[in-house]
Design a protein around this motif. Structure first.
Motif, PDB file in Angstrom:
ATOM      1  N   ALA A 196      -1.555  -7.935  -2.453  1.00 55.09           N
ATOM      2  CA  ALA A 196      -0.102  -8.009  -2.309  1.00 55.09           C
ATOM      3  C   ALA A 196       0.209  -8.523  -0.910  1.00 55.09           C
ATOM      4  N   THR A 197       1.249  -9.329  -0.776  1.00 54.02           N
ATOM      5  CA  THR A 197       1.627  -9.839   0.544  1.00 54.02           C
ATOM      6  C   THR A 197       3.135 -10.025   0.643  1.00 54.02           C
ATOM      7  N   THR A 198       3.616  -9.900   1.869  1.00 51.08           N
ATOM      8  CA  THR A 198       5.049 -10.126   2.106  1.00 51.08           C
ATOM      9  C   THR A 198       5.326 -11.559   2.537  1.00 51.08           C
ATOM     10  N   ARG A 199       4.303 -12.384   2.696  1.00 47.48           N
ATOM     11  CA  ARG A 199       4.568 -13.768   3.096  1.00 47.48           C
ATOM     12  C   ARG A 199       5.031 -14.588   1.901  1.00 47.48           C
ATOM     13  N   ALA A 200       5.658 -15.716   2.190  1.00 46.47           N
ATOM     14  CA  ALA A 200       6.132 -16.613   1.137  1.00 46.47           C
ATOM     15  C   ALA A 200       4.957 -17.386   0.532  1.00 46.47           C
ATOM     16  N   GLU A 221       9.459  -3.512  -1.149  1.00 45.26           N
ATOM     17  CA  GLU A 221       8.460  -3.152  -2.155  1.00 45.26           C
ATOM     18  C   GLU A 221       7.141  -2.792  -1.479  1.00 45.26           C
ATOM     19  N   PHE A 222       6.780  -3.510  -0.426  1.00 50.46           N
ATOM     20  CA  PHE A 222       5.547  -3.195   0.295  1.00 50.46           C
ATOM     21  C   PHE A 222       5.640  -1.811   0.925  1.00 50.46           C
ATOM     22  N   ASP A 223       6.804  -1.495   1.497  1.00 50.22           N
ATOM     23  CA  ASP A 223       7.026  -0.158   2.061  1.00 50.22           C
ATOM     24  C   ASP A 223       6.802   0.921   1.004  1.00 50.22           C
ATOM     25  N   ARG A 224       7.276   0.659  -0.216  1.00 60.62           N
ATOM     26  CA  ARG A 224       7.129   1.632  -1.304  1.00 60.62           C
ATOM     27  C   ARG A 224       5.653   1.826  -1.660  1.00 60.62           C
ATOM     28  N   LEU A 225       4.902   0.736  -1.737  1.00 59.15           N
ATOM     29  CA  LEU A 225       3.476   0.830  -2.065  1.00 59.15           C
ATOM     30  C   LEU A 225       2.728   1.645  -1.010  1.00 59.15           C
ATOM     31  N   VAL A 226       3.067   1.440   0.255  1.00 63.11           N
ATOM     32  CA  VAL A 226       2.436   2.193   1.333  1.00 63.11           C
ATOM     33  C   VAL A 226       2.800   3.668   1.230  1.00 63.11           C
ATOM     34  N   ALA A 227       4.082   3.947   1.029  1.00 62.38           N
ATOM     35  CA  ALA A 227       4.562   5.327   0.983  1.00 62.38           C
ATOM     36  C   ALA A 227       3.942   6.112  -0.165  1.00 62.38           C
ATOM     37  N   GLU A 228       3.681   5.424  -1.279  1.00 61.12           N
ATOM     38  CA  GLU A 228       3.130   6.087  -2.462  1.00 61.12           C
ATOM     39  C   GLU A 228       1.602   6.038  -2.499  1.00 61.12           C
ATOM     40  N   ASP A 229       0.963   5.589  -1.412  1.00 60.09           N
ATOM     41  CA  ASP A 229      -0.495   5.526  -1.303  1.00 60.09           C
ATOM     42  C   ASP A 229      -1.107   4.694  -2.423  1.00 60.09           C
ATOM     43  N   ALA A 248       2.451 -11.243  11.750  1.00 59.44           N
ATOM     44  CA  ALA A 248       3.551 -11.705  10.900  1.00 59.44           C
ATOM     45  C   ALA A 248       3.575 -10.934   9.579  1.00 59.44           C
ATOM     46  N   ALA A 249       3.105 -11.562   8.496  1.00 63.20           N
ATOM     47  CA  ALA A 249       3.186 -10.965   7.166  1.00 63.20           C
ATOM     48  C   ALA A 249       2.201  -9.807   6.995  1.00 63.20           C
ATOM     49  N   ARG A 250       2.530  -8.914   6.047  1.00 62.44           N
ATOM     50  CA  ARG A 250       1.632  -7.827   5.692  1.00 62.44           C
ATOM     51  C   ARG A 250       0.875  -8.165   4.407  1.00 62.44           C
ATOM     52  N   TYR A 251      -0.370  -7.717   4.354  1.00 65.75           N
ATOM     53  CA  TYR A 251      -1.227  -7.905   3.182  1.00 65.75           C
ATOM     54  C   TYR A 251      -1.824  -6.557   2.816  1.00 65.75           C
ATOM     55  N   GLY A 252      -2.064  -6.328   1.520  1.00 67.78           N
ATOM     56  CA  GLY A 252      -2.676  -5.079   1.106  1.00 67.78           C
ATOM     57  C   GLY A 252      -3.375  -5.212  -0.233  1.00 67.78           C
TER      58      GLY A 252
END
Length: 201
Positions: free
Chosen positions: A50-54, A72-80, A91-95
């Motif tokens: 998953a990534t927040t970059r375009a 949405e990325f914040d939600r995925l992190v918060a819910e482990d 810059a962008a976040r990846y997970g």
């Protein structure tokens, strides 16, 4: 083609390890190698990050990446729901979504994560039994050539990525195995051999 095993107490590959973590400096060709594994070895399951970059031109949501909003990325992190995540190049976040990885391993499939150095370090904390593979360029000049040749970043972005790459190259000793990515097909075959050997040992 060059494959090197790390010294100092690491055994290569890890016994019964079905998960391979592929990392290396920016522009070394991790995505190209992963795409070739997906095409040439469909028996190998490869995680989609998953990534927040375009999206870049030609990238397809759900195939190359899951493109998500910051919220949405914040939600995925918060819910482990992420096995690992990081902010890359400032810059962008990846997970890596956790559920699909666990499902693939439970099904007994050879599985691979293609992630950045920060992510690999997080996975080592939670899955130390995995096989950690460092993809290395033939030379620094070749890494620069590949990055410039992509034509997907501005000059400022290229400079930022090259600065990051210098630090990433210094982390090679943290990995179990090094593969020099001189030619994609050779790198793919060496990687798959390692995966299957690790799975069947």
């Amino acid at each position: 083609m060059s494959v090197t095993y790390a010294a100092e107490g690491r055994h290569a590959p890890a016994r019964h390890s079905r998960l391979v973590v592929l990392a290396g400096p920016t522009a070394v060709g991790k995505g190209t190698v992963a795409a070739a594994v997906r095409t040439e070895h469909p028996e190998v399951w490869i995680s989609v990050s998953a990534t927040t970059r375009a999206p870049r031109p030609g990238e397809v949501d759900g195939v190359h990446y899951h493109f998500v909003s910051e919220e949405e990325f914040d939600r995925l992190v918060a819910e482990d729901q992420l096995l690992e995540w990081a902010c890359v190049h400032g810059a962008a976040r990846y997970g890596t979504p956790r559920g699909p990885v666990e499902q693939a391993l439970a099904a007994g499939r050879p599985a691979m994560l293609e992630i950045d150095l920060q992510g690999a370090r997080q996975v080592r904390e939670s899955m130390p039994e995995a096989l950690f593979v460092f993809l290395k360029p033939p030379s620094w000049d070749e890494l620069v050539r590949r990055l410039v040749g992509r034509g997907t970043e501005t000059e400022a972005e290229r400079e930022r990525r090259l600065a990051t790459a210098r630090g990433e190259l210094a982390a090679e000793s943290e990995f179990d195995v090094t593969i020099v990515n001189t030619e994609v097909h050779d790198a793919v075959e060496e990687l798959v051999k390692l995966m299957k050997f690790g799975s069947e040992s």
